[in-house]
Write a protein that holds these residues in place. Structure first.
Motif, mmCIF file in Angstrom:
data_model
loop_
_atom_site.group_PDB
_atom_site.id
_atom_site.type_symbol
_atom_site.label_atom_id
_atom_site.label_comp_id
_atom_site.label_asym_id
_atom_site.label_seq_id
_atom_site.Cartn_x
_atom_site.Cartn_y
_atom_site.Cartn_z
ATOM 1 N N ARG A 144 -4.774 7.367 3.929
ATOM 2 C CA ARG A 144 -3.319 7.316 3.740
ATOM 3 C C ARG A 144 -2.688 6.503 4.861
ATOM 4 O O ARG A 144 -2.984 6.725 6.037
ATOM 5 N N GLY A 146 0.339 5.587 7.281
ATOM 6 C CA GLY A 146 1.477 6.290 7.845
ATOM 7 C C GLY A 146 2.510 5.346 8.427
ATOM 8 O O GLY A 146 2.893 4.358 7.795
ATOM 9 N N ARG A 166 4.027 2.800 1.625
ATOM 10 C CA ARG A 166 3.138 3.950 1.613
ATOM 11 C C ARG A 166 1.895 3.564 0.824
ATOM 12 O O ARG A 166 1.999 3.150 -0.333
ATOM 13 N N THR A 168 -2.295 4.385 -0.288
ATOM 14 C CA THR A 168 -3.395 5.332 -0.421
ATOM 15 C C THR A 168 -4.621 4.592 -0.924
ATOM 16 O O THR A 168 -4.515 3.598 -1.660
#
Length: 230
Positions: A144, A146, A166, A168
């Protein structure tokens, strides 16, 4: 002689042992191994949001985003560990997508003790830097993105929430197919209502080759790390 721990093992700690053995082997590289991990496969889908095209085109200037999309896109991904100019263990990744024209996505990872996570420098020059947090889902690796910064030399300018992304990524090993499966997605608060900015989903097989004169090669030497004060 002290044992050198790979970046991903250091970041995951005790959770490292929960990963699939094939994932541990691929992501456990250290500079002293003398090996480069090379994956070759197909992206079933490469997607991008038309509203994000200006930012995606901008990413092509330093090879970390691109505006093309497609299905059944051949690709390769190479991972090579090295010691940077500051004496820190680092990992360089180069992904090549055989779109039209072909595109690359490169980044360089280091452990950041000040923030307790990995620091990811996107592109060849690392002008965009992000915290990266790792986890384990089942026996798959979950990543992930940050906090993020724009870097100018030794200075870091925090990106405000509305301008930050963001991201992932999930990397797992399919025992039945005997191959890796990977999926990644990037979103932003502004475009979230109309879908992801960029993403891909695919599969690949991995092999190791001796690291020699044809090194993958990161252009980032002893760059600074973002501190706890950003």
């Amino acid at each position: 002689m002290a044992t050198v721990t790979g970046l991903f093992e250091r970041a995951l700690g005790d959770d490292w042992d929960d990963l699939h053995p094939a994932i541990r082997e691929r992501y456990g590289l250290t500079a002293g191994d003398g090996r480069t991990a090379v994956g070759r496969g197909v992206m079933d889908r490469v997607d991008r949001n038309p509203l994000a095209l200006p930012a995606l085109w901008l990413g092509t200037l330093d090879d970390f985003l691109f505006p093309e999309a497609g299905t059944h896109v051949p690709f390769t991904v190479a991972a090579e560990a090295f010691v940077d100019d500051a004496g820190r263990e680092a990992l360089f990744l180069r992904r090549r997508f055989d779109t039209d024209p072909p595109r690359e996505f490169v980044d360089t990872l280091r452990w950041n003790p000040e923030r307790g996570c990995l620091a990811d420098y996107f592109g060849h020059h690392g002008a965009v830097v992000a915290d990266v947090h790792l986890g384990v889902e089942g026996d798959a690796l979950a990543l992930r993105v940050g906090d993020q910064w724009l870097r100018a030399g030794d200075r870091f300018l925090p990106l405000p929430g509305l301008l930050s992304a963001r991201g992932t990524l999930r990397d797992r090993y399919d025992d039945d197919a005997d191959e890796f499966r990977v999926e990644a997605e990037i979103t932003t608060p502004i475009l979230a209502p109309v879908g992801p900015v960029f993403g891909y989903r695919g599969r690949f097989e991995n092999e190791f080759r001796a690291t020699g004169d044809d090194r993958v090669g990161s252009s980032l030497g002893g760059v600074p790390l973002p501190g706890t004060d950003g």
